[in-house]
Every structure is written in C-alpha cells, then in structure tokens.
Design a protein around this motif. Structure first.
Motif, PDB file in Angstrom:
ATOM      1  N   MET A  10      44.858  29.850  57.835  1.00  0.00           N
ATOM      2  CA  MET A  10      45.936  30.609  58.463  1.00  0.00           C
ATOM      3  C   MET A  10      45.644  32.111  58.468  1.00  0.00           C
ATOM      4  SD  MET A  10      49.181  28.379  57.183  1.00  0.00           S
ATOM      5  CE  MET A  10      50.331  29.011  58.401  1.00  0.00           C
ATOM      6  N   ASN A  11      44.760  32.570  57.565  1.00  0.00           N
ATOM      7  CA  ASN A  11      44.410  33.996  57.537  1.00  0.00           C
ATOM      8  C   ASN A  11      43.233  34.331  58.459  1.00  0.00           C
ATOM      9  OD1 ASN A  11      42.074  33.180  56.229  1.00  0.00           O
ATOM     10  ND2 ASN A  11      42.642  34.014  54.244  1.00  0.00           N
ATOM     11  N   GLY A  12      42.736  33.330  59.204  1.00  0.00           N
ATOM     12  CA  GLY A  12      41.655  33.558  60.152  1.00  0.00           C
ATOM     13  C   GLY A  12      40.260  33.251  59.638  1.00  0.00           C
ATOM     14  N   THR A  13      40.097  33.053  58.323  1.00  0.00           N
ATOM     15  CA  THR A  13      38.801  32.714  57.733  1.00  0.00           C
ATOM     16  C   THR A  13      38.365  31.324  58.193  1.00  0.00           C
ATOM     17  OG1 THR A  13      39.396  33.981  55.767  1.00  0.00           O
ATOM     18  CG2 THR A  13      37.564  32.432  55.537  1.00  0.00           C
ATOM     19  N   VAL A  14      37.094  31.148  58.483  1.00  0.00           N
ATOM     20  CA  VAL A  14      36.570  29.842  58.879  1.00  0.00           C
ATOM     21  C   VAL A  14      36.733  28.860  57.719  1.00  0.00           C
ATOM     22  CG1 VAL A  14      34.494  28.586  59.574  1.00  0.00           C
ATOM     23  CG2 VAL A  14      34.963  30.830  60.541  1.00  0.00           C
ATOM     24  N   ALA A  15      37.231  27.661  58.014  1.00  0.00           N
ATOM     25  CA  ALA A  15      37.464  26.632  56.992  1.00  0.00           C
ATOM     26  C   ALA A  15      36.159  25.948  56.619  1.00  0.00           C
ATOM     27  CB  ALA A  15      38.465  25.603  57.504  1.00  0.00           C
ATOM     28  N   MET A  16      35.883  25.873  55.301  1.00  0.00           N
ATOM     29  CA  MET A  16      34.662  25.213  54.853  1.00  0.00           C
ATOM     30  C   MET A  16      34.798  24.710  53.422  1.00  0.00           C
ATOM     31  SD  MET A  16      31.981  28.178  53.812  1.00  0.00           S
ATOM     32  CE  MET A  16      31.456  27.331  52.361  1.00  0.00           C
ATOM     33  N   ILE A  17      33.936  23.765  53.093  1.00  0.00           N
ATOM     34  CA  ILE A  17      33.775  23.294  51.719  1.00  0.00           C
ATOM     35  C   ILE A  17      32.308  23.457  51.360  1.00  0.00           C
ATOM     36  CG2 ILE A  17      35.703  21.663  51.705  1.00  0.00           C
ATOM     37  CD1 ILE A  17      33.585  19.439  52.242  1.00  0.00           C
ATOM     38  N   ASP A  18      32.015  23.489  50.077  1.00  0.00           N
ATOM     39  CA  ASP A  18      30.632  23.592  49.620  1.00  0.00           C
ATOM     40  C   ASP A  18      30.263  22.293  48.929  1.00  0.00           C
ATOM     41  OD1 ASP A  18      28.147  24.750  49.178  1.00  0.00           O
ATOM     42  OD2 ASP A  18      28.758  25.565  47.247  1.00  0.00           O
ATOM     43  N   VAL A  19      29.341  21.551  49.511  1.00  0.00           N
ATOM     44  CA  VAL A  19      28.882  20.284  48.940  1.00  0.00           C
ATOM     45  C   VAL A  19      27.772  20.611  47.941  1.00  0.00           C
ATOM     46  CG1 VAL A  19      27.836  18.046  49.448  1.00  0.00           C
ATOM     47  CG2 VAL A  19      29.501  19.051  51.045  1.00  0.00           C
ATOM     48  N   PRO A  20      27.983  20.308  46.633  1.00  0.00           N
ATOM     49  CA  PRO A  20      27.035  20.750  45.613  1.00  0.00           C
ATOM     50  C   PRO A  20      25.674  20.056  45.655  1.00  0.00           C
ATOM     51  CG  PRO A  20      28.723  19.367  44.624  1.00  0.00           C
ATOM     52  CD  PRO A  20      29.121  19.594  46.054  1.00  0.00           C
ATOM     53  N   ALA A  21      25.643  18.803  46.105  1.00  0.00           N
ATOM     54  CA  ALA A  21      24.382  18.051  46.127  1.00  0.00           C
ATOM     55  C   ALA A  21      24.531  16.884  47.088  1.00  0.00           C
ATOM     56  CB  ALA A  21      24.058  17.531  44.729  1.00  0.00           C
ATOM     57  N   PRO A  22      23.440  16.422  47.688  1.00  0.00           N
ATOM     58  CA  PRO A  22      23.517  15.210  48.505  1.00  0.00           C
ATOM     59  C   PRO A  22      24.036  14.052  47.642  1.00  0.00           C
ATOM     60  CG  PRO A  22      21.392  16.295  48.805  1.00  0.00           C
ATOM     61  CD  PRO A  22      22.076  16.970  47.647  1.00  0.00           C
ATOM     62  N   GLY A  23      24.594  13.054  48.303  1.00  0.00           N
ATOM     63  CA  GLY A  23      25.139  11.892  47.600  1.00  0.00           C
ATOM     64  C   GLY A  23      26.583  11.676  48.003  1.00  0.00           C
TER      65      GLY A  23
ATOM     66  N   GLY B 204      38.515  16.161  44.583  1.00  0.00           N
ATOM     67  CA  GLY B 204      39.756  16.498  43.893  1.00  0.00           C
ATOM     68  C   GLY B 204      39.951  17.970  43.609  1.00  0.00           C
ATOM     69  N   VAL B 205      39.026  18.802  44.083  1.00  0.00           N
ATOM     70  CA  VAL B 205      39.095  20.238  43.809  1.00  0.00           C
ATOM     71  C   VAL B 205      39.248  20.998  45.127  1.00  0.00           C
ATOM     72  CG1 VAL B 205      37.871  22.218  42.828  1.00  0.00           C
ATOM     73  CG2 VAL B 205      37.623  19.955  41.781  1.00  0.00           C
ATOM     74  N   PRO B 206      40.331  21.773  45.284  1.00  0.00           N
ATOM     75  CA  PRO B 206      40.461  22.587  46.488  1.00  0.00           C
ATOM     76  C   PRO B 206      39.569  23.820  46.394  1.00  0.00           C
ATOM     77  CG  PRO B 206      42.353  22.897  45.055  1.00  0.00           C
ATOM     78  CD  PRO B 206      41.481  21.862  44.402  1.00  0.00           C
ATOM     79  N   PHE B 207      39.196  24.358  47.532  1.00  0.00           N
ATOM     80  CA  PHE B 207      38.415  25.594  47.614  1.00  0.00           C
ATOM     81  C   PHE B 207      39.286  26.659  48.254  1.00  0.00           C
ATOM     82  CE2 PHE B 207      35.182  22.284  47.821  1.00  0.00           C
ATOM     83  CZ  PHE B 207      34.185  22.754  46.991  1.00  0.00           C
ATOM     84  N   ALA B 208      39.095  27.915  47.887  1.00  0.00           N
ATOM     85  CA  ALA B 208      39.801  29.008  48.552  1.00  0.00           C
ATOM     86  C   ALA B 208      39.470  29.014  50.038  1.00  0.00           C
ATOM     87  CB  ALA B 208      39.433  30.344  47.917  1.00  0.00           C
ATOM     88  N   THR B 209      38.281  28.494  50.396  1.00  0.00           N
ATOM     89  CA  THR B 209      37.835  28.476  51.792  1.00  0.00           C
ATOM     90  C   THR B 209      38.346  27.258  52.562  1.00  0.00           C
ATOM     91  OG1 THR B 209      35.794  27.424  51.069  1.00  0.00           O
ATOM     92  CG2 THR B 209      35.763  29.831  51.339  1.00  0.00           C
ATOM     93  N   SER B 210      39.169  26.415  51.918  1.00  0.00           N
ATOM     94  CA  SER B 210      39.731  25.252  52.625  1.00  0.00           C
ATOM     95  C   SER B 210      41.214  25.071  52.311  1.00  0.00           C
ATOM     96  CB  SER B 210      38.945  23.981  52.285  1.00  0.00           C
ATOM     97  OG  SER B 210      39.023  23.691  50.899  1.00  0.00           O
ATOM     98  N   THR B 211      41.836  26.101  51.766  1.00  0.00           N
ATOM     99  CA  THR B 211      43.268  26.061  51.458  1.00  0.00           C
ATOM    100  C   THR B 211      44.023  26.728  52.599  1.00  0.00           C
ATOM    101  OG1 THR B 211      42.808  26.110  49.093  1.00  0.00           O
ATOM    102  CG2 THR B 211      45.006  26.760  49.770  1.00  0.00           C
ATOM    103  N   ALA B 212      45.038  26.055  53.083  1.00  0.00           N
ATOM    104  CA  ALA B 212      45.876  26.536  54.195  1.00  0.00           C
ATOM    105  C   ALA B 212      45.120  26.551  55.521  1.00  0.00           C
ATOM    106  CB  ALA B 212      46.482  27.902  53.899  1.00  0.00           C
ATOM    107  N   ILE B 213      44.485  25.413  55.842  1.00  0.00           N
ATOM    108  CA  ILE B 213      43.919  25.238  57.181  1.00  0.00           C
ATOM    109  C   ILE B 213      45.117  25.148  58.115  1.00  0.00           C
ATOM    110  CG2 ILE B 213      42.625  23.711  58.714  1.00  0.00           C
ATOM    111  CD1 ILE B 213      41.067  22.774  56.211  1.00  0.00           C
ATOM    112  N   GLY B 214      45.147  25.987  59.116  1.00  0.00           N
ATOM    113  CA  GLY B 214      46.352  25.905  59.884  1.00  0.00           C
ATOM    114  C   GLY B 214      46.499  26.721  61.117  1.00  0.00           C
ATOM    115  N   ASP B 215      47.790  26.743  61.402  1.00  0.00           N
ATOM    116  CA  ASP B 215      48.292  27.111  62.707  1.00  0.00           C
ATOM    117  C   ASP B 215      47.767  26.077  63.700  1.00  0.00           C
ATOM    118  OD1 ASP B 215      49.784  29.222  61.717  1.00  0.00           O
ATOM    119  OD2 ASP B 215      48.199  30.675  62.078  1.00  0.00           O
TER     120      ASP B 215
END
Length: 167
Positions: free
Chosen positions: A132-145, A109-120
């Motif tokens: 859209m700014n060219g940065t690689v899209a990613m999320i950070d998983v805090p812990a297994p589970g 339920g929480v967006p990351f700056a590194t996964s906002t506006a995945i596009g083109d």
C-alpha cells in the motif's frame, strides 16, 4: 451451499527458467487456518480463473495491520523452490471498497516487511505487485527446497484469485 475447494495435491513446482515463475490458483491451497472469527471462503467473482477465488470473510469491516499472525485467517501454499533469493509477488484479486482491498504474505509462517499490506487491490479483478506504500511486494526465499507461502487477511472482504511469484 458452496462446494469446498479442491486442495492442491502436492507442492507447486517453480519453473527452473530464468524468471523462476510459480503460478498459484488461490483456491488450490495446501492448508488453511481460520482465526479471529474469520476464514478464507470460496467465492466466484466474474472473470475468475481456475475454479473460483478465495475471499476473507465475513466482511465486517476488520483491518489488521499488525499482530496478524495467529489472529487472522491464513492460507498456505507449499512450493518446491528451485531458486533462492528475492521473489516478487503478483496478486490477482479485488477489493470491493477501500476497506476491503489488502492482505499480508510471508514465507514459512513469517511475514516480511516487504510483503506486509499488499494492497489497493482494484475494484474489479486485476493484478497488483506492490504494498500500500508503493514498495514492490516480495519475499526472500532462503534456500532452494520446499517452503510454504502464507497469505493472511489484512482487510476482510479482500478477494484473491491467483498469485504469481517470479525472480
């Protein structure tokens, strides 16, 4: 009348190999929420994988760059992660025009700056792994589970066929 998508029966499982791959069919979500007069709808673009794809509808020219949590349609994908840390997002989708080709992603339920506006997203089904700014899209998983990958509409008309997460 289009058939309703078959929801995923349980969480997706992350591969325990070195790349930690999770492959998700967009139409096999584990939860969804309509919002702002829009919804994710089952669609059948030429060349789709699985039993279809999901499209942000109606396509009325909306573009929501910020404040999208709770105000734009969302799809959820429960995933049982074996690994924590950065996970890169690859989206197979399409955007019929430059105003239909982006989405947002987040975790639990929480967006990351590194996964906002995945596009083109391309005009025909293809893979994209950058914002859209060219940065690689990613999320950070805090812990297994078990965690939930979220997709939100950024531009209505965007279509998502499949996603792959990898470490």
């Amino acid at each position: 009348l289009l058939p309703a998508p078959a929801l995923a029966a349980g969480p997706y499982l992350q591969d325990t190999g070195a790349d930690g791959i999770v492959s998700l069919e967009a139409e096999k979500y584990t939860g969804s929420e309509a919002a702002g007069g829009g919804a994710w709808t089952l669609s059948y673009p030429s060349g789709h994988s699985g039993s279809g794809a999901m499209e942000a509808t109606p396509n009325a020219g909306l573009n929501v760059s910020s404040g999208f949590v709770g105000t734009t349609p969302r799809l959820d994908y429960r995933i049982l992660f074996a690994k924590s840390g950065p996970h890169y997002i690859w989206v197979r989708g399409l955007g019929a025009s430059a105003s239909d080709n982006s989405l947002h992603a987040g975790l639990d339920g929480v967006p990351f700056a590194t996964s906002t506006a995945i596009g083109d997203l391309p005009a025909s089904l293809g893979w994209k792994n950058a914002l859209m700014n060219g940065t690689v899209a990613m999320i950070d998983v805090p812990a297994p589970g078990e965690h939930t990958l979220n997709l939100w509409m950024r531009e209505d008309g965007a279509l998502v066929d499949k996603m792959v997460l990898t470490t």
